[in-house]
Design a protein around this motif. Structure first.
Motif, short mmCIF file in Angstrom:
data_model
loop_
_atom_site.label_atom_id
_atom_site.label_comp_id
_atom_site.label_asym_id
_atom_site.label_seq_id
_atom_site.Cartn_x
_atom_site.Cartn_y
_atom_site.Cartn_z
N GLY A 298 -1.89 85.51 -39.31
CA GLY A 298 -0.67 85.93 -38.62
C GLY A 298 -0.96 86.39 -37.21
O GLY A 298 -1.62 85.70 -36.43
N ARG A 299 -0.50 87.60 -36.88
CA ARG A 299 -0.61 88.10 -35.52
C ARG A 299 -1.87 88.93 -35.28
O ARG A 299 -2.05 89.49 -34.18
CB ARG A 299 0.63 88.93 -35.18
N VAL A 300 -2.74 88.99 -36.28
CA VAL A 300 -3.97 89.78 -36.18
C VAL A 300 -5.16 88.86 -36.46
O VAL A 300 -5.07 87.93 -37.27
CB VAL A 300 -3.97 90.94 -37.20
N LEU A 308 -16.75 92.02 -34.75
CA LEU A 308 -16.51 93.45 -34.96
C LEU A 308 -15.18 93.91 -34.37
O LEU A 308 -14.70 94.99 -34.69
CB LEU A 308 -17.64 94.29 -34.35
N ALA A 309 -14.60 93.10 -33.52
CA ALA A 309 -13.33 93.48 -32.89
C ALA A 309 -12.16 92.84 -33.60
O ALA A 309 -12.08 91.61 -33.72
CB ALA A 309 -13.34 93.06 -31.42
N ILE A 310 -11.24 93.68 -34.09
CA ILE A 310 -9.98 93.19 -34.64
C ILE A 310 -8.96 93.23 -33.52
O ILE A 310 -8.78 94.24 -32.85
CB ILE A 310 -9.53 94.06 -35.83
N VAL A 311 -8.28 92.10 -33.31
CA VAL A 311 -7.43 91.92 -32.13
C VAL A 311 -5.95 91.84 -32.51
O VAL A 311 -5.57 91.18 -33.48
CB VAL A 311 -7.84 90.63 -31.38
N ASN A 312 -5.15 92.54 -31.71
CA ASN A 312 -3.70 92.40 -31.77
C ASN A 312 -3.34 91.23 -30.87
O ASN A 312 -3.25 91.35 -29.66
CB ASN A 312 -3.05 93.70 -31.28
N TYR A 313 -3.10 90.06 -31.48
CA TYR A 313 -2.88 88.86 -30.70
C TYR A 313 -1.44 88.70 -30.23
O TYR A 313 -1.18 88.10 -29.19
CB TYR A 313 -3.28 87.61 -31.51
N ASP A 314 -0.49 89.21 -31.01
CA ASP A 314 0.90 88.90 -30.65
C ASP A 314 1.83 89.98 -31.19
O ASP A 314 2.58 89.78 -32.14
CB ASP A 314 1.29 87.53 -31.21
N GLU A 320 0.02 95.50 -40.26
CA GLU A 320 -0.67 94.21 -40.22
C GLU A 320 -2.15 94.39 -39.90
O GLU A 320 -3.02 93.71 -40.47
CB GLU A 320 0.00 93.29 -39.20
N VAL A 321 -2.46 95.29 -38.99
CA VAL A 321 -3.87 95.54 -38.65
C VAL A 321 -4.60 96.17 -39.83
O VAL A 321 -5.72 95.77 -40.17
CB VAL A 321 -3.97 96.44 -37.41
N ILE A 322 -3.97 97.15 -40.48
CA ILE A 322 -4.60 97.81 -41.62
C ILE A 322 -4.83 96.82 -42.76
O ILE A 322 -5.89 96.81 -43.39
CB ILE A 322 -3.74 98.99 -42.10
N ASP A 323 -3.85 95.99 -43.03
CA ASP A 323 -3.99 94.98 -44.10
C ASP A 323 -5.12 94.00 -43.78
O ASP A 323 -5.90 93.61 -44.66
CB ASP A 323 -2.69 94.21 -44.30
N PHE A 324 -5.22 93.62 -42.53
CA PHE A 324 -6.28 92.69 -42.11
C PHE A 324 -7.65 93.36 -42.25
O PHE A 324 -8.61 92.74 -42.74
CB PHE A 324 -6.05 92.25 -40.67
N ALA A 325 -7.74 94.62 -41.84
CA ALA A 325 -9.00 95.35 -41.96
C ALA A 325 -9.42 95.47 -43.41
O ALA A 325 -10.61 95.33 -43.75
CB ALA A 325 -8.86 96.74 -41.33
N LYS A 326 -8.45 95.71 -44.30
CA LYS A 326 -8.76 95.82 -45.73
C LYS A 326 -9.25 94.50 -46.29
O LYS A 326 -10.14 94.46 -47.15
CB LYS A 326 -7.55 96.31 -46.50
#
Length: 348
Positions: A298-300, A308-314, A320-326
């Motif tokens: 999606g947007r992450v 190592l970097a999780i990006v907010n793309y859109d 959404e970031v927390i779910d992606f990290a998990k």
């Protein structure tokens, strides 16, 4: 001192992730006295408070923060010398890379590899920031902080800060107890630029006869390539830098990880033996083997050149970031039985 208290202040613009709602109250504290009065105000009215620096290691909930955000912005600085050492005392609100640039410009050794790290000086001892073979634990002479319990000023020597990898007194046993208002660094007039890290050795082809400015330029270029740079004029992403810490595992566990990867450990630069029969493992290497650089949902997603970097793309949301990290954490644990600890702070 009259405090300028703002209501419903948007926080997303104060973070490098560019995510998050508003703070119920906000104060920009431009002096140590302003910091103390802000904390006293919050305590007097029974309002929770959070101390914000450069916002480069922070993910804010979309609901925002139902309390007072105290934005540290004191930038007073001073320089002294005893001949061999040069002592620079910086207010906690000084931009970290501006401090590094100043030191390199004055040909002072010790911080050249820490170029391009986002955030402010006040955060440097909290996280014991480090990169490319250097860390602040070897540079910090003294930390001055405010005790939130009584408002008194407290001074900490280097030893009292209890530094270890990405850890200090201020983010462990005394988390939330002190607000750092200034840091005193001891830098050397004479030294040798640090080219110990693999990326720098590769950049200079192991030629160590380089200047401090050349080291700084190289580090900035490497960080830009990885998408880990948050500076005007450079390519960057909406992220908080390294989302995860590099895990430290036992020697036996390391052998198991190497077996899962089916690699010859001595031939890969993805681990660093420690002094106590433990091994620090590259979290980026583990994540890369599970997902690959640039993996998105999606947007992450992961940065295209550094996992190592999780990006907010859109315009991604906090959830959404927390779910992606998990997803990253669960997958790495399932494959390697390694628990990834988050390096970022979460405000909600």
């Amino acid at each position: 001192m009259k405090l300028n208290v703002l209501k419903d202040y948007p926080l997303s613009g104060l973070t490098t992730f560019k995510i998050g709602g508003a703070a119920r109250f906000y104060i920009k504290a431009e002096s140590p006295g302003g910091v103390c009065e802000s904390v006293e105000l919050a305590k007097r009215h029974g309002i929770p408070f959070y101390v914000l620096g450069g916002g480069s290691n922070l993910l804010v909930s979309d609901r925002g923060y139902d309390g007072l955000v105290v934005h540290i912005a004191n930038t007073e600085s001073d320089t002294a010398t005893d001949g061999e050492n040069v002592y620079k005392t910086c207010g906690a609100g000084v931009v970290w890379d501006s401090f590094v640039s100043e030191c390199v410009g004055e040909n002072l050794f010790g911080v050249e590899c820490l170029s391009g790290i986002p955030g402010t000086v006040g955060a440097s001892p909290v996280q014991n920031i480090g990169a490319y073979g250097q860390s602040v634990e070897s540079l910090i002479h003294e930390v001055v902080a405010v005790d939130t319990a009584d408002g008194n000023t407290v001074r900490f020597s280097n030893a009292q800060c209890n530094f270890s990898y990405r850890k200090s007194l201020f983010n462990s046993e005394a988390f939330g107890k002190y607000i750092i208002i200034s840091v005193k660094f001891a830098l050397k007039r004479v030294g040798k630029p640090s080219v110990r890290y693999h990326d720098l050795e590769k950049y200079f082809l192991k030629d160590t006869d380089v200047t401090l400015q050349e080291i700084r330029t190289a580090v900035l270029k490497i960080r830009e390539h990885k998408g880990m740079l948050q500076m005007d004029g450079y390519r960057g992403f909406k992220c908080a830098g390294s989302f995860f810490k590099n895990p430290v595992v036992s020697g036996g566990h390391f052998d198991e990880i190497a077996g899962v990867l089916n690699v010859a450990a001595p031939n890969r630069n993805w681990y660093w033996p420690q002094s106590d029969a433990e091994v620090k493992v590259s979290a980026a290497f583990l994540i890369d083997n599970c997902f690959g650089k640039g993996f998105r949902k999606g947007r992450v997603g992961l940065a295209p050149n550094h996992t190592l970097a999780i990006v907010n793309y859109d315009d991604a949301t906090f959830s959404e970031v927390i779910d992606f990290a998990k997803l990253i954490e669960d997958t790495v644990y399932e494959r390697f039985k390694v628990t990834l600890d988050r390096e970022i702070q979460i405000l909600q």
